[in-house]
Design an enzyme around this catalytic site. Structure first.
Site, PDB file in Angstrom:
ATOM      1  N   VAL A  68       0.825  -1.215   0.000  1.00  0.00           N
ATOM      2  CA  VAL A  68       0.000   0.000   0.000  1.00  0.00           C
ATOM      3  C   VAL A  68       0.862   1.269   0.000  1.00  0.00           C
ATOM      4  O   VAL A  68       0.396   2.339  -0.406  1.00  0.00           O
ATOM      5  CB  VAL A  68      -0.979  -0.051   1.197  1.00  0.00           C
ATOM      6  CG1 VAL A  68      -0.286   0.300   2.493  1.00  0.00           C
ATOM      7  CG2 VAL A  68      -2.180   0.813   0.977  1.00  0.00           C
ATOM      8  N   ASN A  93      -7.180   0.004   5.712  1.00  0.00           N
ATOM      9  CA  ASN A  93      -7.028  -0.827   6.911  1.00  0.00           C
ATOM     10  C   ASN A  93      -5.617  -1.403   7.086  1.00  0.00           C
ATOM     11  O   ASN A  93      -5.244  -1.792   8.196  1.00  0.00           O
ATOM     12  CB  ASN A  93      -8.062  -1.971   6.823  1.00  0.00           C
ATOM     13  CG  ASN A  93      -7.773  -3.101   7.776  1.00  0.00           C
ATOM     14  OD1 ASN A  93      -8.063  -3.004   8.971  1.00  0.00           O
ATOM     15  ND2 ASN A  93      -7.169  -4.177   7.267  1.00  0.00           N
ATOM     16  N   SER A 145      -6.686   4.127  15.560  1.00  0.00           N
ATOM     17  CA  SER A 145      -6.473   3.246  16.718  1.00  0.00           C
ATOM     18  C   SER A 145      -6.705   4.050  17.986  1.00  0.00           C
ATOM     19  O   SER A 145      -6.583   5.286  17.983  1.00  0.00           O
ATOM     20  CB  SER A 145      -5.025   2.731  16.722  1.00  0.00           C
ATOM     21  OG  SER A 145      -4.697   2.139  17.964  1.00  0.00           O
ATOM     22  N   TYR A 158       3.779   4.113  15.834  1.00  0.00           N
ATOM     23  CA  TYR A 158       2.404   3.703  15.522  1.00  0.00           C
ATOM     24  C   TYR A 158       1.404   4.772  15.975  1.00  0.00           C
ATOM     25  O   TYR A 158       0.508   5.161  15.223  1.00  0.00           O
ATOM     26  CB  TYR A 158       2.144   2.383  16.231  1.00  0.00           C
ATOM     27  CG  TYR A 158       0.807   1.738  16.009  1.00  0.00           C
ATOM     28  CD1 TYR A 158       0.572   0.950  14.887  1.00  0.00           C
ATOM     29  CD2 TYR A 158      -0.225   1.879  16.932  1.00  0.00           C
ATOM     30  CE1 TYR A 158      -0.657   0.332  14.694  1.00  0.00           C
ATOM     31  CE2 TYR A 158      -1.446   1.265  16.749  1.00  0.00           C
ATOM     32  CZ  TYR A 158      -1.656   0.492  15.627  1.00  0.00           C
ATOM     33  OH  TYR A 158      -2.877  -0.123  15.447  1.00  0.00           O
ATOM     34  N   ALA A 160       1.887   7.964  16.513  1.00  0.00           N
ATOM     35  CA  ALA A 160       1.996   9.185  15.714  1.00  0.00           C
ATOM     36  C   ALA A 160       1.339   8.996  14.350  1.00  0.00           C
ATOM     37  O   ALA A 160       0.616   9.882  13.863  1.00  0.00           O
ATOM     38  CB  ALA A 160       3.471   9.565  15.557  1.00  0.00           C
ATOM     39  N   LYS A 162      -1.058   6.829  13.564  1.00  0.00           N
ATOM     40  CA  LYS A 162      -2.512   6.679  13.713  1.00  0.00           C
ATOM     41  C   LYS A 162      -3.166   8.023  14.053  1.00  0.00           C
ATOM     42  O   LYS A 162      -4.318   8.270  13.691  1.00  0.00           O
ATOM     43  CB  LYS A 162      -2.832   5.632  14.773  1.00  0.00           C
ATOM     44  CG  LYS A 162      -2.482   4.205  14.359  1.00  0.00           C
ATOM     45  CD  LYS A 162      -3.233   3.775  13.116  1.00  0.00           C
ATOM     46  CE  LYS A 162      -3.149   2.279  12.873  1.00  0.00           C
ATOM     47  NZ  LYS A 162      -3.821   1.868  11.610  1.00  0.00           N
ATOM     48  N   ILE A 191      -7.922  -5.715  19.721  1.00  0.00           N
ATOM     49  CA  ILE A 191      -8.688  -6.653  18.909  1.00  0.00           C
ATOM     50  C   ILE A 191      -7.837  -7.908  18.696  1.00  0.00           C
ATOM     51  O   ILE A 191      -6.636  -7.803  18.398  1.00  0.00           O
ATOM     52  CB  ILE A 191      -9.052  -6.025  17.543  1.00  0.00           C
ATOM     53  CG1 ILE A 191      -9.677  -4.627  17.729  1.00  0.00           C
ATOM     54  CG2 ILE A 191      -9.983  -6.951  16.769  1.00  0.00           C
ATOM     55  CD1 ILE A 191     -10.954  -4.572  18.517  1.00  0.00           C
TER      56      ILE A 191
HETATM   57  P1  NAD Z   1      -3.284  -7.989  10.982  1.00  0.00           P
HETATM   58  O1  NAD Z   1      -1.826  -8.046  11.126  1.00  0.00           O
HETATM   59  O2  NAD Z   1      -4.088  -9.198  11.304  1.00  0.00           O
HETATM   60  O3  NAD Z   1      -3.693  -7.526   9.506  1.00  0.00           O
HETATM   61  C1  NAD Z   1      -3.008  -6.470   8.849  1.00  0.00           C
HETATM   62  C2  NAD Z   1      -3.033  -6.747   7.354  1.00  0.00           C
HETATM   63  O4  NAD Z   1      -2.372  -5.663   6.680  1.00  0.00           O
HETATM   64  C3  NAD Z   1      -2.262  -8.032   6.981  1.00  0.00           C
HETATM   65  O5  NAD Z   1      -3.010  -8.807   6.059  1.00  0.00           O
HETATM   66  C4  NAD Z   1      -0.984  -7.499   6.362  1.00  0.00           C
HETATM   67  O6  NAD Z   1      -0.406  -8.398   5.421  1.00  0.00           O
HETATM   68  C5  NAD Z   1      -1.489  -6.219   5.722  1.00  0.00           C
HETATM   69  N1  NAD Z   1      -0.399  -5.286   5.437  1.00  0.00           N
HETATM   70  C6  NAD Z   1       0.617  -4.924   6.273  1.00  0.00           C
HETATM   71  N2  NAD Z   1       1.426  -4.073   5.638  1.00  0.00           N
HETATM   72  C7  NAD Z   1       0.925  -3.895   4.393  1.00  0.00           C
HETATM   73  C8  NAD Z   1       1.352  -3.124   3.279  1.00  0.00           C
HETATM   74  N3  NAD Z   1       2.450  -2.379   3.305  1.00  0.00           N
HETATM   75  N4  NAD Z   1       0.592  -3.162   2.151  1.00  0.00           N
HETATM   76  C9  NAD Z   1      -0.519  -3.940   2.087  1.00  0.00           C
HETATM   77  N5  NAD Z   1      -0.950  -4.694   3.120  1.00  0.00           N
HETATM   78  C10 NAD Z   1      -0.240  -4.670   4.256  1.00  0.00           C
HETATM   79  O7  NAD Z   1      -3.742  -6.773  11.879  1.00  0.00           O
HETATM   80  P2  NAD Z   1      -5.178  -6.174  12.240  1.00  0.00           P
HETATM   81  O8  NAD Z   1      -5.258  -6.135  13.704  1.00  0.00           O
HETATM   82  O9  NAD Z   1      -6.263  -6.822  11.457  1.00  0.00           O
HETATM   83  O10 NAD Z   1      -4.964  -4.676  11.737  1.00  0.00           O
HETATM   84  C11 NAD Z   1      -5.829  -4.023  10.834  1.00  0.00           C
HETATM   85  C12 NAD Z   1      -5.792  -2.537  11.121  1.00  0.00           C
HETATM   86  O11 NAD Z   1      -6.369  -2.300  12.411  1.00  0.00           O
HETATM   87  C13 NAD Z   1      -4.376  -1.956  11.156  1.00  0.00           C
HETATM   88  O12 NAD Z   1      -4.384  -0.683  10.553  1.00  0.00           O
HETATM   89  C14 NAD Z   1      -4.117  -1.830  12.647  1.00  0.00           C
HETATM   90  O13 NAD Z   1      -3.155  -0.838  12.923  1.00  0.00           O
HETATM   91  C15 NAD Z   1      -5.493  -1.472  13.154  1.00  0.00           C
HETATM   92  N6  NAD Z   1      -5.709  -1.691  14.574  1.00  0.00           N
HETATM   93  C16 NAD Z   1      -5.607  -2.943  15.105  1.00  0.00           C
HETATM   94  C17 NAD Z   1      -5.822  -3.112  16.467  1.00  0.00           C
HETATM   95  C18 NAD Z   1      -5.736  -4.458  17.119  1.00  0.00           C
HETATM   96  O14 NAD Z   1      -5.813  -4.533  18.342  1.00  0.00           O
HETATM   97  N7  NAD Z   1      -5.597  -5.552  16.369  1.00  0.00           N
HETATM   98  C19 NAD Z   1      -6.120  -2.016  17.277  1.00  0.00           C
HETATM   99  C20 NAD Z   1      -6.207  -0.751  16.703  1.00  0.00           C
HETATM  100  C21 NAD Z   1      -6.008  -0.607  15.344  1.00  0.00           C
END
Ligand code: NAD
Length: 259
Positions: A68, A93, A145, A158, A160, A162, A191
């Site tokens: 991305v 995402n 986040s 992270y 900064a 977000k 999550i």
């Molecule tokens: P995850 O690691 O399960 O999924 C993240 C996905 O993003 C993966 O499929 C990964 O391959 C993909 N990805 C990573 N870098 C990439 C890139 N450069 N280009 C394309 N794809 C890429 O994590 P998640 O928990 O499902 O996270 C999803 C979003 O939610 C993220 O933005 C994360 O920061 C945010 N988030 C997660 C939590 C949590 O507790 N899990 C909390 C707050 C925010």
């Protein structure tokens, strides 16, 4: 597994979802598909810890492999999406975990966090907003986040990045509301995904605050979130049911951010 559609207005629409091959993004893709949406995912890998492949999760659409943060990869993925029609739903995402306190993060690691979260969101929005504005409608949901809206700990890069996504969300909403494009963000708490598996699997204690007990103590609802908790909010924000909501960063964190 296909379930009944919650939002009939979504039927037949086209969505572009980044980070669609794991965790929250996968669940967003399958929930949109259950509502009749064609889903084009962009992810840096097609490998998965799940038995199901992306194609098994969505009725219509496909997964494009790309980074991305690379404008050429994003352009190629959007070309694929546009071969299905005009995307009117965008979910930014894709994300990677934080890397510690500021003194623990080298410059390349810092930049990578901004490349993936902030430049990734920039690359996608910059490419798709003109056609959404021209069509006079659509919805963008960015994934911020709890770390982007309040102090978190041991995730300076992270947090900064977000926070930048939260600000960018408000800014784009101001600029594109005349074109009837709604732009919101969600701010998840903890999550249960691979990103923080070391916390919820309880197999590693970093010695700082982020162990399972502390995480659940911080939420009012005493459990960690599931990807479905976030996906349901994102799909609501993509639907006409949220037609008077824009420029918001909405928490889905079991109440953590309320105290
Ligand atoms: P995850 O690691 O399960 O999924 C993240 C996905 O993003 C993966 O499929 C990964 O391959 C993909 N990805 C990573 N870098 C990439 C890139 N450069 N280009 C394309 N794809 C890429 O994590 P998640 O928990 O499902 O996270 C999803 C979003 O939610 C993220 O933005 C994360 O920061 C945010 N988030 C997660 C939590 C949590 O507790 N899990 C909390 C707050 C925010």
């Amino acid at each position: 597994m296909t379930t009944s559609p919650t939002y009939p207005d979504l039927d037949g629409r086209i969505a572009f979802v980044t980070g669609a091959n794991a965790g929250i993004g996968r669940t967003v893709a399958s929930t949109l598909s259950d509502n009749g949406v064609t889903v084009i995912g962009l992810d840096i890998t097609d490998e998965s810890t799940d038995d199901d492949q992306f194609d098994d999760l969505v009725t219509d659409g496909e997964l494009v492999i790309g980074d991305v943060s690379d404008p050429e990869d994003v352009a190629a993925a959007i070309d694929t999406a546009e071969s299905y029609g005009r995307p009117s739903i965008v979910v930014n995402n894709a994300g990677i975990a934080g890397n510690g306190r500021i003194d623990e993060i080298d410059a390349d690691t810092w930049r990578r966090s901004f490349e993936v979260h902030v430049e990734g969101t920039y690359n996608v929005c910059r490419s798709l907003l003109p056609s959404m504005a021209e069509a006079n409608g659509g919805s963008i949901v960015n994934v911020s986040s709890i770390a982007g809206i309040r102090g978190f700990g041991s995730a300076a890069d992270y947090s900064a990045a977000k926070g930048a996504i939260a600000s960018l969300t408000r800014e784009m909403a101001v600029d594109y509301s005349p074109d009837n494009v709604q732009i919101n963000a969600v701010a998840p708490g903890f999550i249960k995904t691979e990103m923080n598996a070391s916390v919820w699997r309880d197999d590693e204690d970093t010695g700082r605050w982020n162990n399972h007990d502390t995480a659940t103590t911080k939420t009012l609802i005493p459990r960690l979130g599931e990807p479905e908790d976030v996906a349901r909010l994102i799909v609501f924000l993509a639907s006409d049911a949220s037609s008077f909501i824009t420029g918001q960063v909405i928490s889905v964190d079991g109440g953590w951010s309320s105290w």
